[in-house]
Design a protein around this motif. Structure first.
Motif, PDB file in Angstrom:
ATOM      1  N   LYS A 110       0.866  -1.253  -0.004  1.00 17.87           N
ATOM      2  CA  LYS A 110      -0.001  -0.008   0.039  1.00 17.87           C
ATOM      3  C   LYS A 110       0.797   1.256   0.048  1.00 17.87           C
ATOM      4  O   LYS A 110       0.358   2.330  -0.522  1.00 17.87           O
ATOM      5  N   ARG A 111       1.987   1.108   0.458  1.00 21.66           N
ATOM      6  CA  ARG A 111       2.715   2.245   0.620  1.00 21.66           C
ATOM      7  C   ARG A 111       3.271   2.890  -0.574  1.00 21.66           C
ATOM      8  O   ARG A 111       3.615   4.125  -0.978  1.00 21.66           O
ATOM      9  N   TYR A 112       3.345   1.813  -1.562  1.00 26.82           N
ATOM     10  CA  TYR A 112       4.044   1.878  -2.919  1.00 26.82           C
ATOM     11  C   TYR A 112       2.993   2.051  -4.012  1.00 26.82           C
ATOM     12  O   TYR A 112       3.541   2.573  -5.030  1.00 26.82           O
ATOM     13  N   THR A 114      -1.319   1.798  -5.585  1.00 26.89           N
ATOM     14  CA  THR A 114      -2.822   1.702  -5.443  1.00 26.89           C
ATOM     15  C   THR A 114      -3.375   0.638  -5.968  1.00 26.89           C
ATOM     16  O   THR A 114      -4.356   0.388  -5.702  1.00 26.89           O
ATOM     17  N   THR A 119      -2.433  -4.891  -2.918  1.00 28.64           N
ATOM     18  CA  THR A 119      -2.780  -4.114  -1.451  1.00 28.64           C
ATOM     19  C   THR A 119      -3.711  -4.611  -0.802  1.00 28.64           C
ATOM     20  O   THR A 119      -3.645  -4.627   0.694  1.00 28.64           O
ATOM     21  N   ASN A 246       1.844   5.055  -6.038  1.00 26.58           N
ATOM     22  CA  ASN A 246       1.149   5.168  -4.918  1.00 26.58           C
ATOM     23  C   ASN A 246      -0.075   6.405  -5.031  1.00 26.58           C
ATOM     24  O   ASN A 246      -0.026   7.117  -5.909  1.00 26.58           O
ATOM     25  N   THR A 252       8.086   4.026  -7.278  1.00 28.24           N
ATOM     26  CA  THR A 252       9.239   3.371  -6.743  1.00 28.24           C
ATOM     27  C   THR A 252       9.352   1.966  -7.811  1.00 28.24           C
ATOM     28  O   THR A 252       8.288   1.734  -8.295  1.00 28.24           O
TER      29      THR A 252
END
Ligand code: HDD
Length: 705
Positions: A110-112, A114, A119, A246, A252
């Motif tokens: 989720k940090r990286y 959508t 996720t 994200n 990333t």
């Protein structure tokens, strides 16, 4: 002499040859009567128009022995459809096998990103995964030395994601511009139409010798990675760097890795060669049988995540697909698992018609500027237009998303949908339910700044073709290095043009001087050919033991298959005990006997066989055992099939459980038993030996380069 046909139009019958009433009915092919014979509830056969068919055996003729009639719409429809049953096979990766299954996320990214598929922990996303060889045609064999395709279609809630990779983490070339040349060079030579499914010929090595960027991938191709034991024991790689995006639009970089639950395993080259004769479908059958047995193939999905800043510190350019990122540099993070648990219902409808495309990515995944990937984004959609015949191939069930989809694309060949309403354009004010683009949910591309100068150029950061080839070679165990050197000798020995052989050995000197010398010796070269100039100095990169196979094989019998040879007079209790012990630790067992009907055991019972000795050579097993009476052992010692069974198992470094009766066969094969040859009564000893190969036996059975 004119013969009198029967009134029903079947072949003439002499009174003495009158078939039984059942045979005669079958011959006439009356659908209703056939239905009765089989005792089933068969629907009535119809044409594609739904017209019931009365006779599926005989075409319509002007008289019983007269010419056929054009009026016979049933024959014409059947033959016309048959004539068009084949579609063009894939230009590469034509031979493949696939299975349905699911991907389950275990760690959220989720940090990286959508992308929901990455996720939502615990959600099972349906997948369809196709494995393939690259060079051979659709009818070629499963086990040539070749790269394997590893293509996964994830049917995500935000559209299809296709991760179209290989079982090797790098590629031969840096720019899509060279792909047609590479493929032309490796496939059958155009004037002679051979060799099929083999890189061991002049045109491939000519191309390699003139394109040093291939050198790293060639090291992998010559390693045991290209002769996998099973599709279930292959790693898979997305190869290119992709981007994760994200919610804030931050990027990333990511590389994707599949790792088999059973661990990576390969065959030895002589075994792979013999498998081509023993079973053309060795990998396909293994995948099918494991799914049928409920022993579902499984892989772990891992990612390597890194930023633009990390990438700048790498001693190579990650946008160059001939480079990998060693996991010692960027560790692998496991994020989920893929399980293949259902064989396709129909090979053509699913495995053949599935259309992968690296451009299929859901929002939250984006592309990098890798020039090979950029070319691929065009090629796959384009190839389906001729392979599947038009722009509506996404409507074929195996290709259709499993989430809702709406657009204004209309018509075209084989349109299956019946769109309603007046509006087939956007914007429109005439209908309130037409699809509209969504800023919130829609696909967004990474907003990358670009201040470069347009041109047909290779970046200088792509110029080092040898450092990672060297890293790969030197990271291998000594035995794997010897396999690799021997594979080069084998392949180049098939090259008839001397200057091509010399040019390749010239390049090898930049990879590793010892490797070049060993290959030169193996080819019988009197002197080392000159090494070409390098554009960049070759670096001694840190070694990566994670790139090996032998040390990383899992010591397990899970997923392995053991053949037990029996014959008339075998001791049934010994067979049953051994079988039980092997199955207890997860192995599958097959009984082999001189006759497929089975063997009459010592106690008079019949043990049915899974395979006939002459048609089930030991190459199809991971280890072999035998329980034979002394008499049968002596008799089989005179049978080539039995002697080869053990000689090959020994030569392919497999564990052998040989009873006393078998010793005569071993002696006939010139086999000197070592620690890998045990008594079948010692089930635990056999299990320990069969969990791996007897690597230390190798120098005794073959000379490696
Ligand atoms: Fe490709 C098929 C993998 C480079 C053009 N490719 C294909 C398949 C796999 C790969 C696994 C078979 C998919 C299936 O099972 O149906 N290809 C790769 C990998 C590459 C790669 C891992 C490099 C990293 N490919 C590549 C390039 C091009 C293509 C550079 C063209 C510019 N590939 C194709 C294709 C195929 C294909 C011609 C043939 C049939 C198909 O797509 O559906 O479009």
């Amino acid at each position: 002499m004119a013969r009198t046909p029967t009134s029903r139009g079947a072949a003439p019958k002499s009174p003495s040859a009158t078939p039984s009433s059942t045979q005669a009915d079958t011959y006439r092919g009356n659908a209703g009567e056939l239905q009765q014979q089989a005792g089933g509830k068969h629907p009535v056969l119809t044409t594609q128009q739904g017209i019931p068919v009365a006779d599926n055996q005989n075409s319509l003729r002007s008289s019983p022995r007269g010419p056929g009639l054009l009026e016979d719409f049933i024959l014409r429809e059947k033959i016309t459809h048959f004539d068009h049953e084949r579609i063009p096979e894939r230009i590469v990766h034509a031979r493949g096998s696939a299975a349905h299954g699911f991907f389950e996320l275990t760690h959220s990214l989720k940090r990286y990103t959508t992308a929901k598929v990455l996720t939502e922990i615990g959600v099972q996303t349906p997948v369809f995964t196709r494995f393939s060889t690259v060079a051979g045609g659709a009818g070629s064999v499963d086990t040539p030395r070749d790269v394997r395709g590893f293509a996964v279609k994830f049917y995500t809630p935000e559209g299809n994601w296709d991760l179209v990779g290989n079982n090797i983490p790098v590629f031969f070339i840096q720019d899509a511009m060279k792909f047609p040349d590479l493929v032309h060079a490796v496939k059958m030579e155009p004037d002679r139409g051979f060799p099929q499914a083999a890189s061991a010929h002049d045109t491939f090595w000519d191309f390699v010798s003139l394109m040093p960027e291939t050198m790293h991938m060639v090291m992998w191709q010559m390693s045991d990675r290209t002769i996998p034991r099973s599709l279930r024991t292959m790693e898979g790689f997305g190869i290119h760097s992709f981007r994760l995006l994200n919610a804030a639009g931050e990027s990333t970089f990511v590389k994707f890795h599949w790792r088999p639950k059973l661990g990576i395993q390969s065959t030895v080259w002589d075994e792979a060669l013999k498998l081509q004769a023993a079973d053309n479908d060795f990998h396909r059958r293994d995948l099918f049988e494991s799914i049928e047995a409920g022993d579902f193939p499984e892989w772990e999905l891992s990612v390597q995540l890194f930023t633009e800043e990390d990438a700048e510190r790498f001693p190579f350019d990650h946008l160059d697909p001939t480079k990998l990122i060693p996991e010692e540099l960027v560790p692998l993070q496991p994020i989920g698992r893929m399980v293949l648990n259902r064989w396709p219902d129909n090979f053509f409808a699913e495995t053949e018609q599935v259309a992968y495309c690296p451009a299929n990515v859901p929002p939250g995944i984006d592309f990098s500027n890798d020039p090979l990937l950029q070319g691929r984004l065009f090629s796959y959609l384009d190839t389906q237009l001729s392979r599947l015949g038009g722009p509506n191939f996404a409507q074929i069930p195996i290709n259709a998303p499993k989430c809702p989809f709406h657009n204004m694309q209309r018509d075209g060949h084989m349109q299956m949908q019946v769109p309603k309403g007046r509006v087939n354009y956007e914007p429109s004010s005439l209908q309130s339910d037409t699809p509209r683009a969504s800023q919130a949910q829609g696909f967004r591309h990474f907003a990358q700044a670009d201040d470069g100068v347009k041109g047909r150029v290779r970046p200088e950061s792509f110029a080092d073709h040898y450092s990672q080839a060297r890293m790969f070679f030197r990271s291998q165990s000594p035995l794997e290095q010897a396999h690799l050197a021997s594979a080069l000798v084998f392949e180049l020995s098939k090259v008839t043009t001397v200057h091509v052989r010399e040019a390749v050995v010239g390049h090898l000197q930049h990879v590793d001087a010892d490797l070049a010398q060993r290959v030169a010796n193996g080819l019988g070269m009197q002197a080392l050919p000159p090494a070409p100039q390098t554009a960049e100095p070759v670096q001694d990169l840190a070694l990566s033991p994670a790139l090996r196979i032998i040390d990383r094989m899992k010591p397990t019998l899970q997923g392995r298959c053991i053949g037990i040879l029996v014959a008339d007079g075998s001791n049934g209790t010994s067979v049953a005990n051994l079988r039980k012990a092997l199955e207890k630790v997860g192995a599958s067992v097959k009984i082999v006997s001189p006759k497929v009907g089975g063997a009459l055991l010592k106690d008079g019972t019949l043990l049915p066989a899974d395979g006939q000795l002459a048609g089930t050579p030991s190459v199809v097993f991971d280890a072999v055992a035998s329980v034979l009476s002394p008499d049968m052992g002596a008799a089989l010692a005179k049978e080539a099939a039995a002697v080869d069974w053990f000689r090959d198992a020994f030569g392919h470094l497999k564990a052998i459980a040989a009873c006393k009766g078998t010793r005569a066969i071993l002696a006939a094969g010139g086999i000197e038993p070592d620690t890998g040859v045990v008594d079948p009564a010692d089930a635990q000893g056999f299990i320990a030996a069969a969990q791996t190969r007897q690597w230390d036996r190798e120098p005794k059975v073959r000379t490696l380069a």
